[in-house]
Write a protein that holds these residues in place. Structure first.
Motif, PDB file in Angstrom:
ATOM      1  N   PRO A   1       0.851  -1.197   0.000  1.00 18.72           N
ATOM      2  CA  PRO A   1       0.000   0.000   0.000  1.00 18.72           C
ATOM      3  C   PRO A   1       0.887   1.249   0.000  1.00 18.72           C
ATOM      4  CG  PRO A   1      -0.703  -1.549   1.677  1.00 18.72           C
ATOM      5  CD  PRO A   1       0.627  -2.018   1.191  1.00 18.72           C
ATOM      6  N   TYR A   2       0.514   2.251  -0.791  1.00 18.89           N
ATOM      7  CA  TYR A   2       1.342   3.438  -0.928  1.00 18.89           C
ATOM      8  C   TYR A   2       0.516   4.716  -0.815  1.00 18.89           C
ATOM      9  CZ  TYR A   2      -0.561   3.933  -5.647  1.00 18.89           C
ATOM     10  OH  TYR A   2      -1.411   4.084  -6.713  1.00 18.89           O
ATOM     11  N   ALA A   3       1.243   5.811  -0.609  1.00 18.06           N
ATOM     12  CA  ALA A   3       0.686   7.165  -0.703  1.00 18.06           C
ATOM     13  C   ALA A   3       1.678   7.995  -1.500  1.00 18.06           C
ATOM     14  CB  ALA A   3       0.466   7.763   0.681  1.00 18.06           C
ATOM     15  N   ILE A   4       1.173   9.033  -2.180  1.00 14.75           N
ATOM     16  CA  ILE A   4       2.012   9.876  -3.035  1.00 14.75           C
ATOM     17  C   ILE A   4       1.842  11.344  -2.644  1.00 14.75           C
ATOM     18  CG2 ILE A   4       2.368  10.709  -5.402  1.00 14.75           C
ATOM     19  CD1 ILE A   4       1.496   7.979  -6.390  1.00 14.75           C
ATOM     20  N   LYS A   5       2.969  12.054  -2.678  1.00 12.91           N
ATOM     21  CA  LYS A   5       3.001  13.516  -2.529  1.00 12.91           C
ATOM     22  C   LYS A   5       3.891  14.069  -3.639  1.00 12.91           C
ATOM     23  CE  LYS A   5       2.834  13.565   2.536  1.00 12.91           C
ATOM     24  NZ  LYS A   5       3.463  14.118   3.736  1.00 12.91           N
ATOM     25  N   PHE A   6       3.672  15.341  -3.995  1.00 23.19           N
ATOM     26  CA  PHE A   6       4.570  15.992  -4.941  1.00 23.19           C
ATOM     27  C   PHE A   6       5.874  16.403  -4.264  1.00 23.19           C
ATOM     28  CE2 PHE A   6       0.708  17.247  -7.568  1.00 23.19           C
ATOM     29  CZ  PHE A   6       0.925  16.245  -8.496  1.00 23.19           C
ATOM     30  N   ASN A   7       5.801  16.723  -2.980  1.00 28.42           N
ATOM     31  CA  ASN A   7       7.004  17.031  -2.216  1.00 28.42           C
ATOM     32  C   ASN A   7       6.802  16.527  -0.794  1.00 28.42           C
ATOM     33  OD1 ASN A   7       5.924  19.261  -0.486  1.00 28.42           O
ATOM     34  ND2 ASN A   7       5.669  20.261  -2.476  1.00 28.42           N
ATOM     35  N   MET A   8       7.896  16.397  -0.065  1.00 27.94           N
ATOM     36  CA  MET A   8       7.845  15.776   1.265  1.00 27.94           C
ATOM     37  C   MET A   8       6.915  16.496   2.233  1.00 27.94           C
ATOM     38  SD  MET A   8       9.542  13.031   1.223  1.00 27.94           S
ATOM     39  CE  MET A   8       9.877  12.606   2.899  1.00 27.94           C
ATOM     40  N   GLU A   9       6.827  17.824   2.151  1.00 30.80           N
ATOM     41  CA  GLU A   9       6.001  18.577   3.081  1.00 30.80           C
ATOM     42  C   GLU A   9       4.576  18.760   2.576  1.00 30.80           C
ATOM     43  OE1 GLU A   9       9.116  19.920   2.019  1.00 30.80           O
ATOM     44  OE2 GLU A   9      10.008  18.855   3.697  1.00 30.80           O
ATOM     45  N   GLY A  10       4.325  18.410   1.331  1.00 30.48           N
ATOM     46  CA  GLY A  10       3.014  18.639   0.728  1.00 30.48           C
ATOM     47  C   GLY A  10       1.958  17.671   1.221  1.00 30.48           C
ATOM     48  N   GLU A  11       0.760  17.900   0.736  1.00 31.32           N
ATOM     49  CA  GLU A  11      -0.330  17.021   1.146  1.00 31.32           C
ATOM     50  C   GLU A  11      -0.369  15.776   0.252  1.00 31.32           C
ATOM     51  OE1 GLU A  11      -4.460  18.327  -0.805  1.00 31.32           O
ATOM     52  OE2 GLU A  11      -3.563  19.890   0.448  1.00 31.32           O
ATOM     53  N   GLU A  12      -0.914  14.722   0.807  1.00 29.07           N
ATOM     54  CA  GLU A  12      -1.060  13.455   0.094  1.00 29.07           C
ATOM     55  C   GLU A  12      -2.031  13.656  -1.071  1.00 29.07           C
ATOM     56  OE1 GLU A  12      -3.171   9.652   1.667  1.00 29.07           O
ATOM     57  OE2 GLU A  12      -1.244   9.862   2.703  1.00 29.07           O
ATOM     58  N   ILE A  13      -1.634  13.217  -2.258  1.00 30.62           N
ATOM     59  CA  ILE A  13      -2.494  13.390  -3.427  1.00 30.62           C
ATOM     60  C   ILE A  13      -3.135  12.092  -3.894  1.00 30.62           C
ATOM     61  CG2 ILE A  13      -1.326  15.454  -4.256  1.00 30.62           C
ATOM     62  CD1 ILE A  13       0.109  13.580  -6.292  1.00 30.62           C
ATOM     63  N   MET A  14      -2.598  10.954  -3.448  1.00 28.83           N
ATOM     64  CA  MET A  14      -3.154   9.682  -3.898  1.00 28.83           C
ATOM     65  C   MET A  14      -2.686   8.556  -2.992  1.00 28.83           C
ATOM     66  SD  MET A  14      -2.516   7.685  -7.537  1.00 28.83           S
ATOM     67  CE  MET A  14      -2.706   9.177  -8.460  1.00 28.83           C
ATOM     68  N   ARG A  15      -3.498   7.506  -2.914  1.00 21.73           N
ATOM     69  CA  ARG A  15      -3.144   6.250  -2.261  1.00 21.73           C
ATOM     70  C   ARG A  15      -3.527   5.109  -3.175  1.00 21.73           C
ATOM     71  NH1 ARG A  15      -3.873   5.454   4.044  1.00 21.73           N
ATOM     72  NH2 ARG A  15      -2.593   7.184   4.728  1.00 21.73           N
ATOM     73  N   GLY A  16      -2.941   3.967  -2.918  1.00 24.04           N
ATOM     74  CA  GLY A  16      -3.292   2.797  -3.700  1.00 24.04           C
ATOM     75  C   GLY A  16      -2.459   1.599  -3.283  1.00 24.04           C
ATOM     76  N   ILE A  17      -2.425   0.609  -4.158  1.00 26.29           N
ATOM     77  CA  ILE A  17      -1.689  -0.635  -3.911  1.00 26.29           C
ATOM     78  C   ILE A  17      -0.751  -0.882  -5.085  1.00 26.29           C
ATOM     79  CG2 ILE A  17      -1.859  -3.145  -3.614  1.00 26.29           C
ATOM     80  CD1 ILE A  17      -3.103  -1.764  -1.288  1.00 26.29           C
TER      81      ILE A  17
END
Length: 167
Positions: free
Chosen positions: A115-131
């Protein structure tokens, strides 16, 4: 002295190769993601990224299109690099595990569910999750990704529900 230096260099090279060969399937999956991370404007080390895959890897993306239809896209490694590389350069990219991976191995094959989460930068907000689902094979003693599939979470299938249903 020259022979001592040569021997030390040889042992160092063999040790580095042995460490690379001893990566577990989960470590290969994690390291492949880490090689993609970086700030916008920073070129990725695509040779390092390629080293985690078999040359004929198949990459598949499962998602819902803008009209709500399920969509499957299949890419070669080079197609993925071409498409993702431009986006990562423009926006930055950080993908990180939401939970520990689930790993199953049998002989020279392995499957890693991450399972993962994605951000554009380390301090930014999470933009997506998935597997991410990695299928790996052992080639000459090294684990390599031969299939990679990922599916972004959606409102009917959040990552947290998947994790809870496995326990």
């Amino acid at each position: 002295m020259k022979y001592l230096l040569l021997t030390v260099c040889l042992l160092f090279c063999l040790s580095a190769k042995a460490q690379n060969m001893s990566l577990s399937p989960a470590e290969v999956a994690e390291n492949s993601l880490k090689s993609l991370e970086g700030l916008k404007g920073v070129e990725r080390d695509w040779d390092s990224f390629r080293s985690y895959f078999t040359p004929d890897v198949r990459i598949s993306l499962l998602r819902k299109s803008t009209d709500g239809e399920e969509e499957v896209r299949h890419l070669t490694l080079e197609e993925f690099i071409e498409k993702a590389g431009a986006n990562y350069l423009k926006n930055g990219f950080y993908e990180y595990p939401v939970t520990d991976p689930v790993v199953h191995t049998y002989g020279q094959t392995a499957v890693v569910w991450q399972p993962y989460a994605i951000k554009f930068n380390m301090e930014g907000e999470e933009i997506m999750r998935g597997i991410n689902i990695y299928h790996l094979i052992q080639v000459n003693g090294q684990w390599r990704i031969t299939f990679l599939t990922w599916e972004a979470q959606n409102e009917t299938m959040p990552v947290t529900e998947w994790r809870e249903s496995q326990e």
